[in-house]
Structures are given as structure tokens and as C-alpha cells.
Design a protein around this motif. Sequence first.
Motif, PDB file in Angstrom:
ATOM      1  N   ALA A 116       0.829  -1.206   0.000  1.00  0.00           N
ATOM      2  CA  ALA A 116       0.000   0.000   0.000  1.00  0.00           C
ATOM      3  C   ALA A 116       0.867   1.262   0.000  1.00  0.00           C
ATOM      4  CB  ALA A 116      -0.924   0.001   1.212  1.00  0.00           C
ATOM      5  N   GLU A 117       1.991   1.242   0.720  1.00  0.00           N
ATOM      6  CA  GLU A 117       2.883   2.400   0.735  1.00  0.00           C
ATOM      7  C   GLU A 117       3.554   2.600  -0.618  1.00  0.00           C
ATOM      8  OE1 GLU A 117       5.615   1.898   3.944  1.00  0.00           O
ATOM      9  OE2 GLU A 117       4.153   2.493   5.452  1.00  0.00           O
ATOM     10  N   ILE A 118       3.911   1.512  -1.282  1.00  0.00           N
ATOM     11  CA  ILE A 118       4.525   1.619  -2.609  1.00  0.00           C
ATOM     12  C   ILE A 118       3.539   2.217  -3.603  1.00  0.00           C
ATOM     13  CG2 ILE A 118       5.386   0.254  -4.561  1.00  0.00           C
ATOM     14  CD1 ILE A 118       6.696  -1.606  -2.486  1.00  0.00           C
ATOM     15  N   ILE A 119       2.285   1.775  -3.544  1.00  0.00           N
ATOM     16  CA  ILE A 119       1.263   2.315  -4.452  1.00  0.00           C
ATOM     17  C   ILE A 119       1.010   3.789  -4.152  1.00  0.00           C
ATOM     18  CG2 ILE A 119      -1.192   2.197  -5.035  1.00  0.00           C
ATOM     19  CD1 ILE A 119      -0.938  -0.864  -4.660  1.00  0.00           C
ATOM     20  N   ALA A 120       0.965   4.148  -2.879  1.00  0.00           N
ATOM     21  CA  ALA A 120       0.744   5.544  -2.519  1.00  0.00           C
ATOM     22  C   ALA A 120       1.921   6.420  -2.954  1.00  0.00           C
ATOM     23  CB  ALA A 120       0.530   5.676  -1.021  1.00  0.00           C
ATOM     24  N   LYS A 121       3.119   5.875  -2.910  1.00  0.00           N
ATOM     25  CA  LYS A 121       4.293   6.627  -3.319  1.00  0.00           C
ATOM     26  C   LYS A 121       4.317   6.830  -4.837  1.00  0.00           C
ATOM     27  CE  LYS A 121       8.195   5.715  -1.254  1.00  0.00           C
ATOM     28  NZ  LYS A 121       9.456   5.069  -0.894  1.00  0.00           N
ATOM     29  N   GLU A 122       3.846   5.828  -5.577  1.00  0.00           N
ATOM     30  CA  GLU A 122       3.853   5.924  -7.033  1.00  0.00           C
ATOM     31  C   GLU A 122       2.866   6.958  -7.542  1.00  0.00           C
ATOM     32  OE1 GLU A 122       3.161   2.077  -8.645  1.00  0.00           O
ATOM     33  OE2 GLU A 122       5.138   1.347  -8.130  1.00  0.00           O
ATOM     34  N   LYS A 123       1.687   7.024  -6.929  1.00  0.00           N
ATOM     35  CA  LYS A 123       0.685   7.978  -7.391  1.00  0.00           C
ATOM     36  C   LYS A 123       1.096   9.367  -6.931  1.00  0.00           C
ATOM     37  CE  LYS A 123      -4.184   9.107  -7.414  1.00  0.00           C
ATOM     38  NZ  LYS A 123      -3.881  10.443  -7.768  1.00  0.00           N
ATOM     39  N   LYS A 124       1.332  10.211  -7.892  1.00  0.00           N
ATOM     40  CA  LYS A 124       1.734  11.574  -7.587  1.00  0.00           C
ATOM     41  C   LYS A 124       0.636  12.513  -8.061  1.00  0.00           C
ATOM     42  CE  LYS A 124       6.538  10.426  -8.079  1.00  0.00           C
ATOM     43  NZ  LYS A 124       7.046   9.534  -9.062  1.00  0.00           N
ATOM     44  N   ASP A 125       0.323  13.505  -7.270  1.00  0.00           N
ATOM     45  CA  ASP A 125      -0.717  14.462  -7.614  1.00  0.00           C
ATOM     46  C   ASP A 125      -0.124  15.669  -8.325  1.00  0.00           C
ATOM     47  OD1 ASP A 125      -2.637  12.853  -6.484  1.00  0.00           O
ATOM     48  OD2 ASP A 125      -2.421  13.751  -4.506  1.00  0.00           O
ATOM     49  N   ASN A 126       0.779  15.429  -9.232  1.00  0.00           N
ATOM     50  CA  ASN A 126       1.407  16.488  -9.999  1.00  0.00           C
ATOM     51  C   ASN A 126       0.575  16.738 -11.253  1.00  0.00           C
ATOM     52  OD1 ASN A 126       3.096  18.178 -11.378  1.00  0.00           O
ATOM     53  ND2 ASN A 126       4.933  16.968 -11.023  1.00  0.00           N
ATOM     54  N   PRO A 127       0.178  17.962 -11.531  1.00  0.00           N
ATOM     55  CA  PRO A 127      -0.636  18.216 -12.717  1.00  0.00           C
ATOM     56  C   PRO A 127       0.108  17.963 -14.028  1.00  0.00           C
ATOM     57  CG  PRO A 127      -0.057  20.269 -11.645  1.00  0.00           C
ATOM     58  CD  PRO A 127       0.402  19.171 -10.743  1.00  0.00           C
ATOM     59  N   ALA A 128       1.421  17.850 -13.976  1.00  0.00           N
ATOM     60  CA  ALA A 128       2.181  17.586 -15.201  1.00  0.00           C
ATOM     61  C   ALA A 128       2.141  16.108 -15.592  1.00  0.00           C
ATOM     62  CB  ALA A 128       3.630  18.020 -15.020  1.00  0.00           C
ATOM     63  N   ASN A 129       1.719  15.236 -14.688  1.00  0.00           N
ATOM     64  CA  ASN A 129       1.646  13.811 -14.998  1.00  0.00           C
ATOM     65  C   ASN A 129       0.391  13.512 -15.804  1.00  0.00           C
ATOM     66  OD1 ASN A 129       3.955  13.439 -13.546  1.00  0.00           O
ATOM     67  ND2 ASN A 129       2.935  12.666 -11.725  1.00  0.00           N
ATOM     68  N   PHE A 130       0.524  12.610 -16.755  1.00  0.00           N
ATOM     69  CA  PHE A 130      -0.635  12.159 -17.516  1.00  0.00           C
ATOM     70  C   PHE A 130      -0.447  10.691 -17.848  1.00  0.00           C
ATOM     71  CE2 PHE A 130       2.403  13.869 -20.482  1.00  0.00           C
ATOM     72  CZ  PHE A 130       2.449  12.939 -21.494  1.00  0.00           C
ATOM     73  N   ASP A 135      -4.799  12.261 -13.532  1.00  0.00           N
ATOM     74  CA  ASP A 135      -5.983  13.074 -13.786  1.00  0.00           C
ATOM     75  C   ASP A 135      -6.267  13.241 -15.276  1.00  0.00           C
ATOM     76  OD1 ASP A 135      -6.325  13.382 -11.088  1.00  0.00           O
ATOM     77  OD2 ASP A 135      -5.208  15.270 -10.995  1.00  0.00           O
ATOM     78  N   ARG A 136      -5.223  13.359 -16.068  1.00  0.00           N
ATOM     79  CA  ARG A 136      -5.380  13.547 -17.511  1.00  0.00           C
ATOM     80  C   ARG A 136      -4.904  12.301 -18.237  1.00  0.00           C
ATOM     81  NH1 ARG A 136      -3.427  18.412 -15.481  1.00  0.00           N
ATOM     82  NH2 ARG A 136      -4.815  20.171 -15.835  1.00  0.00           N
ATOM     83  N   HIS A 137      -5.676  11.911 -19.246  1.00  0.00           N
ATOM     84  CA  HIS A 137      -5.329  10.716 -20.009  1.00  0.00           C
ATOM     85  C   HIS A 137      -4.237  11.001 -21.030  1.00  0.00           C
ATOM     86  CE1 HIS A 137      -5.703   6.867 -21.954  1.00  0.00           C
ATOM     87  NE2 HIS A 137      -5.898   7.472 -23.118  1.00  0.00           N
ATOM     88  N   CYS A 138      -4.267  12.189 -21.620  1.00  0.00           N
ATOM     89  CA  CYS A 138      -3.326  12.520 -22.692  1.00  0.00           C
ATOM     90  C   CYS A 138      -2.822  13.940 -22.487  1.00  0.00           C
ATOM     91  CB  CYS A 138      -4.009  12.382 -24.057  1.00  0.00           C
ATOM     92  SG  CYS A 138      -2.893  12.635 -25.453  1.00  0.00           S
ATOM     93  N   ILE A 139      -1.654  14.239 -23.006  1.00  0.00           N
ATOM     94  CA  ILE A 139      -1.095  15.583 -22.868  1.00  0.00           C
ATOM     95  C   ILE A 139      -1.879  16.601 -23.686  1.00  0.00           C
ATOM     96  CG2 ILE A 139       0.588  15.428 -24.743  1.00  0.00           C
ATOM     97  CD1 ILE A 139       2.569  16.818 -22.765  1.00  0.00           C
ATOM     98  N   CYS A 140      -2.649  16.123 -24.680  1.00  0.00           N
ATOM     99  CA  CYS A 140      -3.427  17.050 -25.506  1.00  0.00           C
ATOM    100  C   CYS A 140      -4.555  17.708 -24.715  1.00  0.00           C
ATOM    101  CB  CYS A 140      -3.983  16.339 -26.737  1.00  0.00           C
ATOM    102  SG  CYS A 140      -5.265  15.135 -26.359  1.00  0.00           S
ATOM    103  N   GLU A 141      -4.895  17.203 -23.540  1.00  0.00           N
ATOM    104  CA  GLU A 141      -5.953  17.794 -22.722  1.00  0.00           C
ATOM    105  C   GLU A 141      -5.488  19.056 -22.006  1.00  0.00           C
ATOM    106  OE1 GLU A 141      -7.434  14.809 -20.079  1.00  0.00           O
ATOM    107  OE2 GLU A 141      -7.751  13.375 -21.687  1.00  0.00           O
ATOM    108  N   ILE A 142      -4.177  19.291 -21.960  1.00  0.00           N
ATOM    109  CA  ILE A 142      -3.629  20.474 -21.303  1.00  0.00           C
ATOM    110  C   ILE A 142      -3.691  21.639 -22.284  1.00  0.00           C
ATOM    111  CG2 ILE A 142      -1.567  21.463 -20.230  1.00  0.00           C
ATOM    112  CD1 ILE A 142      -0.784  18.610 -19.460  1.00  0.00           C
TER     113      ILE A 142
END
Length: 169
Positions: A116-130, A135-142
Motif C-alpha cells: 500500500a505504501e509503494i502504491i501511494a508513493k507511485e501515485k503523484k498528484d502532480n498536474p504535469a503527470n498524464f 488526472d489527464r489521459h493525454c497531454i493534448c488535454e492540457i
Amino acid sequence: MPFMKGPSPIRRTIKYLEAGRLIFKDQLKIFTVNYNVIGSNHAGTKDFVFWHLPQIQYKNPSVQVLTLKNLTPTPFIRCFYETGHQMLIDVDNRSKEEIYEHLINVVGKTGKVLEAEIIAKEKKDNPANFGVLCDRHCICEIPGQVPCSGTCLLPKSWRGKYKFNKAEY
């Protein structure tokens, strides 16, 4: 070079330090090992300190690790928790592997908690991630990015195929 002689160099490698499986629970703050240098009933504890203590220190940077030598007739491990409680673990006449496995079961985090800690560490709430888990499926949504080539074609001047091979078009 004395640094590379004897059994110690293997203990100084990052690969060896990362191979440790013992990650303490969050409540554990101080971990002490009491043993004597001389004595057959202290041999397993002495080997445990030599081989596994560097891994424990590397994997648990927020835990204070102490070794107290030649102060006790029988070897033991004492764990101090942030609540003020203590845990004594008797390691008399045990091998280093038995001590290590017992500590993993008693004061180590379970496999489910580590996953669970590894999964929580992997998920980052950075808006640059897609991607899939973001949150975003593709970079074209930005806004301001090139639109997705699946929805609308790029101008021919933007494509490398057209720019570098003009004779083929």
C-alpha cells in the motif's frame, strides 16, 4: 587498499543495503541490540549485528539504532515506541537468520502495508503527470499543447515526414 579487504566491502554496496527486508513500523523510534563480543550464546547476535544492522539502518532512517556491547550476560533486543512502551526480545542462542525472521514478524511492517505504501508513493498528484492512473489521459488535454493526432491531423509543415522528405509528397 584496506577498504576492499575482508568481508566488509559487500556490506558497503547499495545493492546489499537495499536488499534488506526489515522495515520497522512507524511507531518504533529506538532499536537497541545488547550483546557480548565473547560467548557462544552471543554468536548469532554478533553475526546479526555484522550482517543485518547496516541494512536495517539504511531501510529505516528515522529510527535510532544502538548497539550496546559487553554490558549484559544474555543477548537481547529492546525496542522503544513513541508511546513510551518498550518491547524486549530474547535472542539468546539464536542464529542471525532466526533473529532476522523473528524481527520481521514482530516489529516489521506486513507485506500488505508495504504494498500500500509503494502504491501511494507511485501515485503523484502532480498536474504535469498524464496517463492511465493520473488526472489527464493525454497531454493534448492540457491547454496550449498540440492537439491529439487521433482527433485532428497536424498541419503538414509540423510533421517530420513532410519537412524532411518533401519530394515524396
